[in-house]
Design a protein around this motif. Structure first.
Motif, PDB file in Angstrom:
ATOM      1  N   LEU A  93       0.825  -1.209   0.000  1.00  0.00           N
ATOM      2  CA  LEU A  93       0.000   0.000   0.000  1.00  0.00           C
ATOM      3  C   LEU A  93       0.863   1.264   0.000  1.00  0.00           C
ATOM      4  N   ASP A 138       2.395   1.675  -3.436  1.00  0.00           N
ATOM      5  CA  ASP A 138       1.372   2.151  -4.350  1.00  0.00           C
ATOM      6  C   ASP A 138       1.063   3.631  -4.119  1.00  0.00           C
ATOM      7  N   VAL A 179      -9.391  -0.614  -0.946  1.00  0.00           N
ATOM      8  CA  VAL A 179      -8.381  -0.654  -2.007  1.00  0.00           C
ATOM      9  C   VAL A 179      -8.996  -1.162  -3.303  1.00  0.00           C
ATOM     10  N   VAL A 217      -9.311   0.829  -6.854  1.00  0.00           N
ATOM     11  CA  VAL A 217      -8.768   0.331  -8.119  1.00  0.00           C
ATOM     12  C   VAL A 217      -9.856   0.329  -9.186  1.00  0.00           C
ATOM     13  N   VAL A 239      -6.279   5.688  -6.609  1.00  0.00           N
ATOM     14  CA  VAL A 239      -5.605   5.055  -5.491  1.00  0.00           C
ATOM     15  C   VAL A 239      -5.749   5.926  -4.265  1.00  0.00           C
ATOM     16  N   PRO A 253      -5.532   4.699  -0.495  1.00  0.00           N
ATOM     17  CA  PRO A 253      -5.508   3.711   0.577  1.00  0.00           C
ATOM     18  C   PRO A 253      -6.263   4.149   1.814  1.00  0.00           C
ATOM     19  N   ARG A 287      -1.943  -3.467  -6.710  1.00  0.00           N
ATOM     20  CA  ARG A 287      -3.000  -3.063  -5.783  1.00  0.00           C
ATOM     21  C   ARG A 287      -3.915  -4.231  -5.441  1.00  0.00           C
TER      22      ARG A 287
END
Length: 207
Positions: free
Chosen positions: A28, A31, A92, A96, A101, A103, A190
């Motif tokens: 995470l 990402d 998440v 996606v 994105v 989190p 992800r």
């Protein structure tokens, strides 16, 4: 003073190899770094480090008494933690599917919004870290296992420093990957992170 510095070193040396293992939080952070950069991702890494620091403080103070206290409430604690982790996984996946994105929250571009978003990232990742009873049990095991400097104030600080270095590093890795990794690969990463979070949630329920 030399003893305090030594204990910090013990915490750092013990914490880095323990925390560097790639897991859902690491993915995470990678990402987040790839999408938002180091500035926006740093509060998330700081949140993880704060969570680790809080756990280290609690374990250092509680020691064996904490281990005895955890035993009778472990089941309920695991259920709450599993729900929180599963919620993060679903968030998440939802992000996606929207090709976005977030989190915990995507910080707005303006300074006021950035500060608010940073606060939510900090709190969200701190809660996610503290909610994992497996991390708490690992810390308890380290303290009960003993060793020179373990469980001292310096050791606690060293564990916090190690966590910040490791998780800040994951954000930096993500930032470097952002321009080099295809969007499709990032989407796969992800989904992998979400899958690992769901797997952790199930593990918490059945363990």
């Amino acid at each position: 003073m030399n003893g305090f510095v030594h204990d910090i070193g013990v915490g750092v040396a013990m914490g880095i190899p323990m925390l560097v293992v790639v897991g859902p939080i690491a993915l995470l952070l990678v990402d987040l770094g790839s999408q938002r950069g180091v500035r926006a991702g740093s509060p998330a890494a700081l949140g993880v480090a704060l969570g680790d620091l809080l756990l280290a403080v609690v374990v250092a103070v509680g020691g064996s008494a904490l281990a005895a206290l955890i035993a009778p409430i472990a089941s309920g604690f695991r259920i709450v933690a599993a729900a929180m982790v599963a919620g993060m996984a679903l968030h998440v996946v939802h992000a996606v599917r929207r090709s976005s994105v977030e989190p915990v929250v995507a910080p707005p571009a303006d300074d006021a919004g950035l500060a608010m978003g940073s606060g939510r990232l900090l709190g969200g990742f701190t809660a996610l870290t503290v909610a994992n009873p497996l991390t708490l049990l690992v810390y308890v095991g380290l303290v009960l296992g003993g060793g020179t400097g373990v469980g001292t104030a310096g050791w606690v600080l060293g564990m916090g420093v190690a966590s910040l270095a490791v998780h800040g590093g994951w954000v930096g890795v993500g930032h470097l990957m952002g321009s080099a990794v295809p969007a499709a690969a990032l989407r796969v990463m992800r989904y992998v992170a979400a899958g690992l979070l769901l797997g952790l949630s199930v593990h918490l329920l059945v363990s």
